[in-house]
Motif scaffolding. Structure first.
Motif, PDB file in Angstrom:
ATOM      1  N   GLY A   1      26.187  44.240  47.070  1.00  0.00           N
ATOM      2  CA  GLY A   1      26.934  45.222  47.152  1.00  0.00           C
ATOM      3  C   GLY A   1      28.350  44.738  45.814  1.00  0.00           C
ATOM      4  O   GLY A   1      27.838  43.764  45.060  1.00  0.00           O
TER       5      GLY A   1
ATOM      6  N   LEU B   1      40.626  46.153  47.522  1.00  0.00           N
ATOM      7  CA  LEU B   1      40.964  45.525  46.862  1.00  0.00           C
ATOM      8  C   LEU B   1      41.376  47.331  45.359  1.00  0.00           C
ATOM      9  O   LEU B   1      42.276  47.053  44.665  1.00  0.00           O
ATOM     10  CB  LEU B   1      40.155  45.446  46.069  1.00  0.00           C
ATOM     11  CG  LEU B   1      39.608  44.060  47.238  1.00  0.00           C
ATOM     12  CD1 LEU B   1      38.026  43.109  46.091  1.00  0.00           C
ATOM     13  CD2 LEU B   1      40.661  42.606  47.679  1.00  0.00           C
ATOM     14  N   ASP B   2      40.380  48.115  45.170  1.00  0.00           N
ATOM     15  CA  ASP B   2      40.957  49.447  44.658  1.00  0.00           C
ATOM     16  C   ASP B   2      41.992  49.718  44.942  1.00  0.00           C
ATOM     17  O   ASP B   2      42.836  50.309  43.691  1.00  0.00           O
ATOM     18  CB  ASP B   2      39.733  50.638  44.488  1.00  0.00           C
ATOM     19  CG  ASP B   2      38.145  49.449  44.436  1.00  0.00           C
ATOM     20  OD1 ASP B   2      38.387  48.321  43.619  1.00  0.00           O
ATOM     21  OD2 ASP B   2      37.261  50.664  44.206  1.00  0.00           O
TER      22      ASP B   2
ATOM     23  N   TYR C   1      27.003  42.993  53.275  1.00  0.00           N
ATOM     24  CA  TYR C   1      27.402  43.711  52.201  1.00  0.00           C
ATOM     25  C   TYR C   1      29.057  44.525  52.376  1.00  0.00           C
ATOM     26  O   TYR C   1      29.070  45.254  52.912  1.00  0.00           O
ATOM     27  CB  TYR C   1      26.149  44.759  52.739  1.00  0.00           C
ATOM     28  CG  TYR C   1      26.338  46.600  52.209  1.00  0.00           C
ATOM     29  CD1 TYR C   1      26.364  46.829  50.457  1.00  0.00           C
ATOM     30  CD2 TYR C   1      26.019  47.722  52.841  1.00  0.00           C
ATOM     31  CE1 TYR C   1      26.974  48.431  50.254  1.00  0.00           C
ATOM     32  CE2 TYR C   1      26.264  48.895  52.601  1.00  0.00           C
ATOM     33  CZ  TYR C   1      26.539  49.256  51.417  1.00  0.00           C
ATOM     34  OH  TYR C   1      26.623  49.734  50.693  1.00  0.00           O
TER      35      TYR C   1
ATOM     36  N   GLY D   1      39.812  48.283  40.888  1.00  0.00           N
ATOM     37  CA  GLY D   1      40.905  47.089  41.107  1.00  0.00           C
ATOM     38  C   GLY D   1      40.183  45.971  40.906  1.00  0.00           C
ATOM     39  O   GLY D   1      40.739  45.384  41.118  1.00  0.00           O
ATOM     40  N   GLY D   2      39.183  46.097  41.756  1.00  0.00           N
ATOM     41  CA  GLY D   2      38.574  44.600  42.241  1.00  0.00           C
ATOM     42  C   GLY D   2      38.590  43.487  41.116  1.00  0.00           C
ATOM     43  O   GLY D   2      39.017  42.278  41.048  1.00  0.00           O
TER      44      GLY D   2
ATOM     45  N   GLY E   1      32.515  49.033  47.506  1.00  0.00           N
ATOM     46  CA  GLY E   1      33.787  50.734  47.516  1.00  0.00           C
ATOM     47  C   GLY E   1      34.355  51.523  48.898  1.00  0.00           C
ATOM     48  O   GLY E   1      34.717  51.963  49.745  1.00  0.00           O
TER      49      GLY E   1
HETATM   50  P1  ATP Z   1      28.998  51.840  48.273  1.00  0.00           P
HETATM   51  O1  ATP Z   1      28.184  53.547  48.237  1.00  0.00           O
HETATM   52  O2  ATP Z   1      27.494  51.201  48.726  1.00  0.00           O
HETATM   53  O3  ATP Z   1      29.885  51.637  49.356  1.00  0.00           O
HETATM   54  P2  ATP Z   1      30.342  51.767  45.511  1.00  0.00           P
HETATM   55  O4  ATP Z   1      30.461  53.126  45.674  1.00  0.00           O
HETATM   56  O5  ATP Z   1      31.811  51.575  45.913  1.00  0.00           O
HETATM   57  O6  ATP Z   1      29.060  51.386  46.743  1.00  0.00           O
HETATM   58  P3  ATP Z   1      29.221  49.673  44.100  1.00  0.00           P
HETATM   59  O7  ATP Z   1      29.223  49.555  42.634  1.00  0.00           O
HETATM   60  O8  ATP Z   1      28.832  49.372  45.253  1.00  0.00           O
HETATM   61  O9  ATP Z   1      29.755  50.854  44.482  1.00  0.00           O
HETATM   62  O10 ATP Z   1      31.233  48.851  44.031  1.00  0.00           O
HETATM   63  C1  ATP Z   1      31.803  49.024  43.518  1.00  0.00           C
HETATM   64  C2  ATP Z   1      33.780  48.292  44.039  1.00  0.00           C
HETATM   65  O11 ATP Z   1      32.950  47.012  43.845  1.00  0.00           O
HETATM   66  C3  ATP Z   1      34.889  48.528  43.925  1.00  0.00           C
HETATM   67  O12 ATP Z   1      35.564  48.985  45.016  1.00  0.00           O
HETATM   68  C4  ATP Z   1      34.398  47.921  43.267  1.00  0.00           C
HETATM   69  O13 ATP Z   1      36.309  47.366  42.602  1.00  0.00           O
HETATM   70  C5  ATP Z   1      34.267  46.801  43.269  1.00  0.00           C
HETATM   71  N1  ATP Z   1      34.290  45.469  43.171  1.00  0.00           N
HETATM   72  C6  ATP Z   1      33.039  44.981  41.573  1.00  0.00           C
HETATM   73  N2  ATP Z   1      33.352  43.461  41.103  1.00  0.00           N
HETATM   74  C7  ATP Z   1      34.104  43.368  41.710  1.00  0.00           C
HETATM   75  C8  ATP Z   1      34.610  41.804  41.648  1.00  0.00           C
HETATM   76  N3  ATP Z   1      34.051  40.925  40.473  1.00  0.00           N
HETATM   77  N4  ATP Z   1      35.629  41.414  42.461  1.00  0.00           N
HETATM   78  C9  ATP Z   1      36.014  42.456  43.928  1.00  0.00           C
HETATM   79  N5  ATP Z   1      34.868  43.602  43.980  1.00  0.00           N
HETATM   80  C10 ATP Z   1      35.012  43.847  42.830  1.00  0.00           C
END
Ligand code: ATP
Ligand code: FE2
Length: 331
Positions: A256, A162-163, A131, A175-176, A134
């Motif tokens: 995730g 990554l962000d 999982y 940024g991911g 971010g």
């Molecule tokens: P959590 O509360 O579960 O930690 P979150 O708030 O980070 O979740 P999510 O929508 O699950 O929210 O994930 C967002 C993250 O996914 C961001 O850090 C974003 O950069 C990353 N992300 C989205 N698409 C990609 C991708 N194609 N490659 C790499 N990272 C990605």
């Protein structure tokens, strides 16, 4: 008649309302995401966003599902882990609806929801789960009534890493996905630190080093993106592979926000092949934060009587996955 559950997600950047039946049909999954103009997510601003959009997101979910509030059987909300102000705002909406319509309230662990929506939609029964998002980086598997955490980050999560790099490189948040696109054009593997400690991971030094390569050593952005992904994902793959070997599970589930990354999927696919386990990735529509995953997990919990009193529905920003006792079996 199947049960109908409304799930409210609001742990971080997104406010989501999903409506799901006890048969696993997703009737609606509406979302509004707060996008900071500069910098990262500010918890208070994200919470203000959630309260501003809540009623609209909710209404459009009900409209899509073609039902009224009174027809709901369960109201579930993301009780933690996450950003305090965001969690509290979402909880207020859930409590108000539960009280207004006299509908049972269920508090859902956000990490558990990422795993359960993955199990529902991929048909996996008892997987090793990676999982990645971010806010979290967790390798887990079910054992003795809990999803045990085999490995996790000891500093920042992979998505956050990554962000953070993206921000320093002048890419807009998040940024991911931008790093992923740029990485495809990278050719040179720039040397970066590879940090795995036992079953745990560290990404903070990796990001700092990647930023230095870009800014001080003037490496090409595409090459640094490529290298950052190769290093970070190899670390994730190593820990996941060891968890598979240790537990002897037969399925691997990737879930995730970061699960959408094609290179990560490819690398895990190779490991799964070597280890002879079936590999599944959560569908991209529900990879990131969403209300449907909260609604589905809410249904599972409700079926086992896990209802909470409104008075006792405090949020928990640090609620860990393995703290949740799982009443269902993995069949
Ligand atoms: P959590 O509360 O579960 O930690 P979150 O708030 O980070 O979740 P999510 O929508 O699950 O929210 O994930 C967002 C993250 O996914 C961001 O850090 C974003 O950069 C990353 N992300 C989205 N698409 C990609 C991708 N194609 N490659 C790499 N990272 C990605
Ligand atoms: Fe999430």
């Amino acid at each position: 008649m199947p049960l109908i559950c409304l799930g409210l997600e609001g742990t971080a950047h997104s406010f989501g309302a999903g409506i799901v039946t006890s048969e696993g049909d997703i009737l609606a999954n509406e979302i509004s995401t707060y996008l900071p103009i500069t910098g990262g997510i500010h918890p208070r601003e994200a919470a203000q966003h959630h309260s501003a959009v809540a009623s609209q997101v909710l209404q459009s979910a009900l409209l899509k599902a073609g039902i009224s509030g009174e027809e709901l059987d369960v109201i579930a909300f993301s009780q933690g882990p996450g950003l305090g102000p965001c969690l509290r705002t979402t909880a207020v909406v859930a409590r108000a609806l539960s009280t207004l319509f006299d509908i049972p309230l269920v508090g859902v662990n956000h990490c558990l929801a990422h795993v359960e929506i993955g199990r529902l939609l991929t048909g996996t029964k008892d997987p090793i789960t990676l999982y990645v998002s971010g806010g979290n980086t967790i390798v887990s598997a079910f054992a003795d009534k809990r999803y045990r955490v085999f490995g996790e980050t000891i500093d920042i999560p992979i998505g956050n890493a990554l962000d953070m790099f993206g921000r320093e490189a002048g890419l807009q948040h998040p940024g991911g996905p931008k790093v992923e696109v740029l990485a495809r054009k990278g050719k040179k593997l720039v040397e970066l630190p590879y940090i795995v400690k036992g079953m745990d991971l560290s990404f903070s030094g990796l990001v700092t080093a990647a930023i230095r390569k870009l800014k001080e050593e003037k490496e090409q952005l595409e090459d640094v993106c490529f290298s950052l992904q190769e290093y970070a994902f190899s670390m994730l793959v190593e820990v996941t592979e060891r968890a598979i070997a240790h537990t002897q599970k037969k399925e691997l589930l990737l879930t995730g926000g970061v699960a959408q990354n094609k290179r990560l999927q490819e690398m895990l696919g190779e490991v799964a092949k070597d280890q002879e386990v079936a590999f599944f990735t959560v569908p991209k529509e529900v990879a990131g934060d969403n209300g449907a995953m909260i609604a589905w997990t809410g249904i599972l919990l409700y079926k086992y009587g896990k209802i909470i009193d409104v008075e006792k529905s405090l949020v928990d920003p640090k609620w860990r996955l393995e703290a949740v006792e799982i009443p269902w079996s993995m069949e």
